[in-house]
Scaffold this motif. Structure first.
Motif, PDB file in Angstrom:
ATOM      1  N   ASP A 146       0.844   0.741   6.614  1.00 55.36           N
ATOM      2  CA  ASP A 146       1.297   1.639   5.554  1.00 55.36           C
ATOM      3  C   ASP A 146       0.207   1.877   4.517  1.00 55.36           C
ATOM      4  OD1 ASP A 146       3.939   2.694   5.998  1.00 55.36           O
ATOM      5  OD2 ASP A 146       4.679   0.640   5.868  1.00 55.36           O
ATOM      6  N   VAL A 147      -0.623   0.874   4.284  1.00 55.94           N
ATOM      7  CA  VAL A 147      -1.751   1.056   3.371  1.00 55.94           C
ATOM      8  C   VAL A 147      -2.714   2.093   3.938  1.00 55.94           C
ATOM      9  CG1 VAL A 147      -3.739  -0.065   2.292  1.00 55.94           C
ATOM     10  CG2 VAL A 147      -1.555  -1.271   2.418  1.00 55.94           C
ATOM     11  N   GLU A 148      -3.002   1.982   5.219  1.00 59.32           N
ATOM     12  CA  GLU A 148      -3.887   2.954   5.868  1.00 59.32           C
ATOM     13  C   GLU A 148      -3.281   4.348   5.832  1.00 59.32           C
ATOM     14  OE1 GLU A 148      -6.492   3.541   9.971  1.00 59.32           O
ATOM     15  OE2 GLU A 148      -5.176   1.798   9.734  1.00 59.32           O
ATOM     16  N   ARG A 149      -1.982   4.436   6.094  1.00 56.99           N
ATOM     17  CA  ARG A 149      -1.303   5.742   6.057  1.00 56.99           C
ATOM     18  C   ARG A 149      -1.414   6.377   4.669  1.00 56.99           C
ATOM     19  NH1 ARG A 149       3.389   7.279   3.972  1.00 56.99           N
ATOM     20  NH2 ARG A 149       4.033   5.123   3.548  1.00 56.99           N
ATOM     21  N   VAL A 150      -1.208   5.570   3.637  1.00 61.36           N
ATOM     22  CA  VAL A 150      -1.259   6.084   2.264  1.00 61.36           C
ATOM     23  C   VAL A 150      -2.669   6.528   1.900  1.00 61.36           C
ATOM     24  CG1 VAL A 150      -1.065   5.384  -0.157  1.00 61.36           C
ATOM     25  CG2 VAL A 150       0.766   4.826   1.457  1.00 61.36           C
ATOM     26  N   LEU A 151      -3.655   5.695   2.176  1.00 58.77           N
ATOM     27  CA  LEU A 151      -5.035   6.055   1.850  1.00 58.77           C
ATOM     28  C   LEU A 151      -5.484   7.303   2.615  1.00 58.77           C
ATOM     29  CD1 LEU A 151      -6.696   2.522   1.758  1.00 58.77           C
ATOM     30  CD2 LEU A 151      -6.485   4.109  -0.164  1.00 58.77           C
ATOM     31  N   THR A 152      -5.166   7.343   3.885  1.00 59.21           N
ATOM     32  CA  THR A 152      -5.526   8.504   4.698  1.00 59.21           C
ATOM     33  C   THR A 152      -4.820   9.754   4.205  1.00 59.21           C
ATOM     34  OG1 THR A 152      -5.892   7.105   6.639  1.00 59.21           O
ATOM     35  CG2 THR A 152      -5.546   9.448   7.032  1.00 59.21           C
ATOM     36  N   GLY A 153      -3.547   9.608   3.865  1.00 56.99           N
ATOM     37  CA  GLY A 153      -2.760  10.746   3.411  1.00 56.99           C
ATOM     38  C   GLY A 153      -3.266  11.335   2.108  1.00 56.99           C
ATOM     39  N   PHE A 154      -3.551  10.480   1.138  1.00 59.70           N
ATOM     40  CA  PHE A 154      -4.066  10.963  -0.139  1.00 59.70           C
ATOM     41  C   PHE A 154      -5.447  11.585   0.042  1.00 59.70           C
ATOM     42  CE2 PHE A 154      -0.617   8.632  -2.027  1.00 59.70           C
ATOM     43  CZ  PHE A 154      -0.387   9.270  -3.243  1.00 59.70           C
ATOM     44  N   SER A 155      -6.259  10.977   0.899  1.00 56.79           N
ATOM     45  CA  SER A 155      -7.598  11.500   1.134  1.00 56.79           C
ATOM     46  C   SER A 155      -7.542  12.884   1.776  1.00 56.79           C
ATOM     47  CB  SER A 155      -8.390  10.536   2.026  1.00 56.79           C
ATOM     48  OG  SER A 155      -9.692  11.007   2.259  1.00 56.79           O
ATOM     49  N   LYS A 156      -6.716  13.057   2.786  1.00 58.04           N
ATOM     50  CA  LYS A 156      -6.592  14.344   3.460  1.00 58.04           C
ATOM     51  C   LYS A 156      -6.019  15.415   2.539  1.00 58.04           C
ATOM     52  CE  LYS A 156      -6.264  12.733   8.247  1.00 58.04           C
ATOM     53  NZ  LYS A 156      -5.401  12.658   9.454  1.00 58.04           N
ATOM     54  N   ALA A 157      -5.137  14.975   1.618  1.00 54.17           N
ATOM     55  CA  ALA A 157      -4.534  15.912   0.671  1.00 54.17           C
ATOM     56  C   ALA A 157      -5.436  16.197  -0.525  1.00 54.17           C
ATOM     57  CB  ALA A 157      -3.196  15.361   0.187  1.00 54.17           C
ATOM     58  N   LYS A 158      -6.621  15.586  -0.543  1.00 56.06           N
ATOM     59  CA  LYS A 158      -7.575  15.761  -1.643  1.00 56.06           C
ATOM     60  C   LYS A 158      -6.981  15.311  -2.980  1.00 56.06           C
ATOM     61  CE  LYS A 158     -10.631  17.613   1.114  1.00 56.06           C
ATOM     62  NZ  LYS A 158     -11.838  16.854   1.520  1.00 56.06           N
ATOM     63  N   LYS A 159      -6.119  14.303  -2.914  1.00 56.80           N
ATOM     64  CA  LYS A 159      -5.535  13.739  -4.123  1.00 56.80           C
ATOM     65  C   LYS A 159      -6.289  12.459  -4.493  1.00 56.80           C
ATOM     66  CE  LYS A 159      -0.872  15.594  -3.483  1.00 56.80           C
ATOM     67  NZ  LYS A 159       0.579  15.284  -3.431  1.00 56.80           N
ATOM     68  N   PRO A 160      -6.556  12.237  -5.776  1.00 62.69           N
ATOM     69  CA  PRO A 160      -7.413  11.119  -6.179  1.00 62.69           C
ATOM     70  C   PRO A 160      -6.841   9.739  -5.895  1.00 62.69           C
ATOM     71  CG  PRO A 160      -6.511  12.250  -8.089  1.00 62.69           C
ATOM     72  CD  PRO A 160      -6.182  13.093  -6.911  1.00 62.69           C
ATOM     73  N   ILE A 161      -7.769   8.827  -5.617  1.00 61.49           N
ATOM     74  CA  ILE A 161      -7.458   7.430  -5.314  1.00 61.49           C
ATOM     75  C   ILE A 161      -8.266   6.551  -6.257  1.00 61.49           C
ATOM     76  CG2 ILE A 161      -7.601   5.612  -3.565  1.00 61.49           C
ATOM     77  CD1 ILE A 161      -7.570   7.907  -1.448  1.00 61.49           C
ATOM     78  N   GLY A 162      -7.598   5.618  -6.932  1.00 55.52           N
ATOM     79  CA  GLY A 162      -8.291   4.667  -7.788  1.00 55.52           C
ATOM     80  C   GLY A 162      -8.162   3.265  -7.227  1.00 55.52           C
ATOM     81  N   LEU A 163      -9.241   2.497  -7.272  1.00 54.57           N
ATOM     82  CA  LEU A 163      -9.221   1.120  -6.783  1.00 54.57           C
ATOM     83  C   LEU A 163     -10.106   0.262  -7.674  1.00 54.57           C
ATOM     84  CD1 LEU A 163     -10.105   3.135  -4.037  1.00 54.57           C
ATOM     85  CD2 LEU A 163      -8.800   1.285  -3.008  1.00 54.57           C
TER      86      LEU A 163
END
Length: 256
Positions: A146-163
Motif C-alpha cells: 500500500d505504501v508503494e501504491r500510494v507513492l506511485t499514485g501521487f507521483s503519477k498524478a504529479k501531486k507533491p510528496i513530502g518525506l
C-alpha cells in the motif's frame, strides 16, 4: 476526586474524544488536503513522534486539512524504548499509529490519491521496518504494497510528496531518478550517524543532495520535498524548522 470522576464518566469520555474531528481540520478558506502516513508510535519501532507532531503543527498553522493513515499490518517487532531492546510483544501498526492520531486514523488501504492534494511521510525506524524492509534487507528491500501504491499514485498524478528522516529511501526505491536528502554523506565526527543511507539512495538509482537538518531539498520535477530531521544530531528546534520548511515546500507545490 479526579479518579472518581474518571471512573464515573470514563465510559462516555473516551468516545467523545474519539468522535472529535476538529483538531486536524482548519476553518476558513479552501485548504490543501494532505494525507499523513504513519508507521507506528515510537522512534525505534514506529513513527518518530517529534517529527509527526511537527508535521501536524506546521500543517495546522498553514490551514491544511489533514487525514492520517497507517497500514493495518503487524509491526516487524516491538522495542522497549527505555532499554533500546526488542521485547516479546506483538503490536499492530494501525493500532499503534492511532495513539499519535488521537484515534482519528484510517487504514492505508483506503487512501485514495484522488481525494488528496499531497502526502507526507514522517520518519522513524517504522519507515524502514513497517513501511518497508530497509532495516533488514538494505538496498534489496521491499516496500509495503500500500505504501508503494500510494507513492506511485501521487507521483503519477504529479501531486507533491513530502518525506523526512529515513523515509526518503521509500521514494528512492519507488520513484526512478528522484532527488532527495537524508542529510550529509559523511558522519562528521558522529554528527550524522546514519550518513551511509546516502550511499544506499544512490545505489537505488536516486540522487542524494547533502543538506543540514534545517534545510530541505525540493525535486521540482518529481515533486518530492525532503528534509533530514533526526538523521542528524541537532537541537530540536532546528529539526522542527527543517520539517516546517518541508511542509511549506509541499504545500507550495499544491498551489493552495
Amino acid at each position: 476526586m479526579l479518579s472518581g470522576a474518571i471512573g464515573a464518566r470514563g465510559a462516555r469520555l473516551i468516545p467523545v474524544l474519539r468522535g472529535s474531528r476538529s483538531l486536524h481540520v482548519s476553518q476558513g478558506k479552501p485548504a490543501a488536503k494532505v494525507a499523513v502516513v504513519l508507521s507506528g508510535c515510537g522512534v525505534f519501532d514506529g513513527t518518530e513522534i517529534h517529527e509527526a507532531s511537527a508535521i501536524l503543527v506546521h500543517l495546522s498553522r498553514a490551514g491544511a486539512e489533514v487525514k492520517m493513515f497507517a497500514p493495518d499490518v503487524p509491526q516487524m517487532h516491538v522495542v522497549d524504548h527505555s532499554k533500546g531492546q526488542p521485547s516479546q510483544e506483538s503490536r499492530n501498526v494501525l493500532v499503534e499509529s492511532a495513539r499519535l492520531a488521537r484515534g482519528n486514523i484510517t487504514a492505508l488501504s483506503r487512501l485514495n490519491v484522488k481525494e488528496h492534494d499531497a502526502v507526507i511521510f514522517p520518519g522513524g525506524f517504522g519507515a524502514a521496518k513497517n513501511l518497508s524492509s530497509f532495516a533488514v534487507d538494505g538496498e534489496s528491500f521491499k516496500v509495503q504494497p500500500d505504501v508503494e501504491r500510494v507513492l506511485t499514485g501521487f507521483s503519477k498524478a504529479k501531486k507533491p510528496i513530502g518525506l523526512c528522516c529515513i523515509a526518503p529511501v521509500l521514494a528512492a526505491k519507488v520513484i526512478p531518478g528522484v532527488e532527495v536528502t537524508v542529510g550529509q554523506e559523511e558522519e562528521l565526527g558522529g554528527k550524522w550517524p546514519y550518513a551511509g543511507t546516502a550511499k544506499s539512495i544512490s545505489a537505488l538509482g536516486g540522487k542524494h543532495c547533502a543538506k543540514e537538518v534545517d534545510e530541505v531539498h525540493v525535486d521540482s520535477k518529481c515533486r518530492v520535498v525532503t528534509t533530514p530531521a533526526f538523521m542528524g544530531e541537532a537541537p530540536l528546534h532546528q529539526i522542527f524548522d527543517g520539517i516546517g520548511a518541508m511542509v511549506s515546500g509541499v504545500l507550495k507545490l499544491t498551489g493552495k
